[in-house]
Scaffold this motif. Sequence first.
Motif, PDB file in Angstrom:
ATOM      1  N   LEU A   1       0.091  36.917  -1.782  1.00 47.84           N
ATOM      2  CA  LEU A   1      -1.133  36.120  -1.923  1.00 47.84           C
ATOM      3  C   LEU A   1      -0.793  34.643  -2.122  1.00 47.84           C
ATOM      4  O   LEU A   1      -1.390  33.761  -1.476  1.00 47.84           O
ATOM      5  N   ILE A   2       0.166  34.355  -2.974  1.00 45.68           N
ATOM      6  CA  ILE A   2       0.585  32.970  -3.209  1.00 45.68           C
ATOM      7  C   ILE A   2       1.149  32.357  -1.926  1.00 45.68           C
ATOM      8  O   ILE A   2       0.850  31.205  -1.587  1.00 45.68           O
ATOM      9  N   SER A   3       1.923  33.136  -1.190  1.00 45.60           N
ATOM     10  CA  SER A   3       2.496  32.651   0.068  1.00 45.60           C
ATOM     11  C   SER A   3       1.404  32.321   1.083  1.00 45.60           C
ATOM     12  O   SER A   3       1.454  31.294   1.765  1.00 45.60           O
ATOM     13  N   GLU A   4       0.400  33.169   1.189  1.00 44.75           N
ATOM     14  CA  GLU A   4      -0.698  32.917   2.127  1.00 44.75           C
ATOM     15  C   GLU A   4      -1.517  31.699   1.703  1.00 44.75           C
ATOM     16  O   GLU A   4      -1.944  30.920   2.553  1.00 44.75           O
ATOM     17  N   LYS A   5      -1.726  31.519   0.408  1.00 40.49           N
ATOM     18  CA  LYS A   5      -2.444  30.328  -0.066  1.00 40.49           C
ATOM     19  C   LYS A   5      -1.668  29.065   0.282  1.00 40.49           C
ATOM     20  O   LYS A   5      -2.230  28.073   0.735  1.00 40.49           O
ATOM     21  N   ARG A   6      -0.357  29.106   0.069  1.00 39.41           N
ATOM     22  CA  ARG A   6       0.494  27.952   0.378  1.00 39.41           C
ATOM     23  C   ARG A   6       0.468  27.650   1.880  1.00 39.41           C
ATOM     24  O   ARG A   6       0.369  26.505   2.294  1.00 39.41           O
ATOM     25  N   ARG A   7       0.527  28.695   2.696  1.00 44.33           N
ATOM     26  CA  ARG A   7       0.496  28.522   4.147  1.00 44.33           C
ATOM     27  C   ARG A   7      -0.834  27.928   4.612  1.00 44.33           C
ATOM     28  O   ARG A   7      -0.871  27.043   5.470  1.00 44.33           O
ATOM     29  N   SER A   8      -1.944  28.393   4.050  1.00 45.31           N
ATOM     30  CA  SER A   8      -3.244  27.860   4.457  1.00 45.31           C
ATOM     31  C   SER A   8      -3.409  26.420   3.980  1.00 45.31           C
ATOM     32  O   SER A   8      -3.991  25.591   4.682  1.00 45.31           O
ATOM     33  N   LYS A   9      -2.874  26.100   2.806  1.00 47.12           N
ATOM     34  CA  LYS A   9      -2.938  24.727   2.314  1.00 47.12           C
ATOM     35  C   LYS A   9      -2.131  23.801   3.222  1.00 47.12           C
ATOM     36  O   LYS A   9      -2.568  22.693   3.544  1.00 47.12           O
ATOM     37  N   ARG A  10      -0.967  24.253   3.658  1.00 53.36           N
ATOM     38  CA  ARG A  10      -0.141  23.466   4.574  1.00 53.36           C
ATOM     39  C   ARG A  10      -0.865  23.257   5.897  1.00 53.36           C
ATOM     40  O   ARG A  10      -0.830  22.179   6.484  1.00 53.36           O
ATOM     41  N   GLY A  11      -1.557  24.294   6.377  1.00 51.83           N
ATOM     42  CA  GLY A  11      -2.313  24.181   7.627  1.00 51.83           C
ATOM     43  C   GLY A  11      -3.441  23.168   7.514  1.00 51.83           C
ATOM     44  O   GLY A  11      -3.676  22.386   8.441  1.00 51.83           O
ATOM     45  N   ARG A  12      -4.143  23.179   6.381  1.00 52.51           N
ATOM     46  CA  ARG A  12      -5.219  22.194   6.174  1.00 52.51           C
ATOM     47  C   ARG A  12      -4.665  20.785   6.107  1.00 52.51           C
ATOM     48  O   ARG A  12      -5.252  19.847   6.661  1.00 52.51           O
ATOM     49  N   ALA A  13      -3.537  20.605   5.452  1.00 53.69           N
ATOM     50  CA  ALA A  13      -2.925  19.276   5.371  1.00 53.69           C
ATOM     51  C   ALA A  13      -2.502  18.800   6.764  1.00 53.69           C
ATOM     52  O   ALA A  13      -2.673  17.627   7.100  1.00 53.69           O
ATOM     53  N   GLN A  14      -1.979  19.702   7.564  1.00 51.66           N
ATOM     54  CA  GLN A  14      -1.579  19.347   8.919  1.00 51.66           C
ATOM     55  C   GLN A  14      -2.793  18.950   9.755  1.00 51.66           C
ATOM     56  O   GLN A  14      -2.754  17.966  10.499  1.00 51.66           O
ATOM     57  N   GLN A  15      -3.892  19.688   9.625  1.00 52.56           N
ATOM     58  CA  GLN A  15      -5.120  19.341  10.337  1.00 52.56           C
ATOM     59  C   GLN A  15      -5.633  17.970   9.901  1.00 52.56           C
ATOM     60  O   GLN A  15      -6.096  17.182  10.722  1.00 52.56           O
ATOM     61  N   HIS A  16      -5.543  17.696   8.612  1.00 46.90           N
ATOM     62  CA  HIS A  16      -5.985  16.415   8.076  1.00 46.90           C
ATOM     63  C   HIS A  16      -5.155  15.275   8.669  1.00 46.90           C
ATOM     64  O   HIS A  16      -5.693  14.226   9.045  1.00 46.90           O
TER      65      HIS A  16
END
Length: 113
Positions: free
Chosen positions: A63-78
């Motif tokens: 769960l922590i890994s998936e949260k980190r991955r989605s946060k990284r994806g949002r930062a990349q989109q930003h």
Amino acid sequence: MTDWSDPRLPTRQTGRQLKRMSRNFAGVGVGIPPERLQQIAKGETATEDELVDVSFALTATQLISEKRRSKRGRAQQHCVRGAIVGVAILIAINVLLCLGLLLFVLTQHTSPY
């Protein structure tokens, strides 16, 4: 998506991977040494509490890994969105400067009378 229903320890892991997994488990509140993780993964008998702890730790670390991955994806989109806006602003400024230069050149060729 990850299968959360039946998390299991991978059976073939190196000592370094087991140490990392043990540190990750400690990060979610489950303290199991790497040697014990290796024994459990090989199929040695484990208490019910250990199995519950391992199951919880695997689920929590996933769960922590998936949260980190989605946060990284949002930062990349930003960042991509910001780059697109920056390029659009540069193009708009370039167009305005070209139009200004064109008007200046056209006014130089006209006579005042």
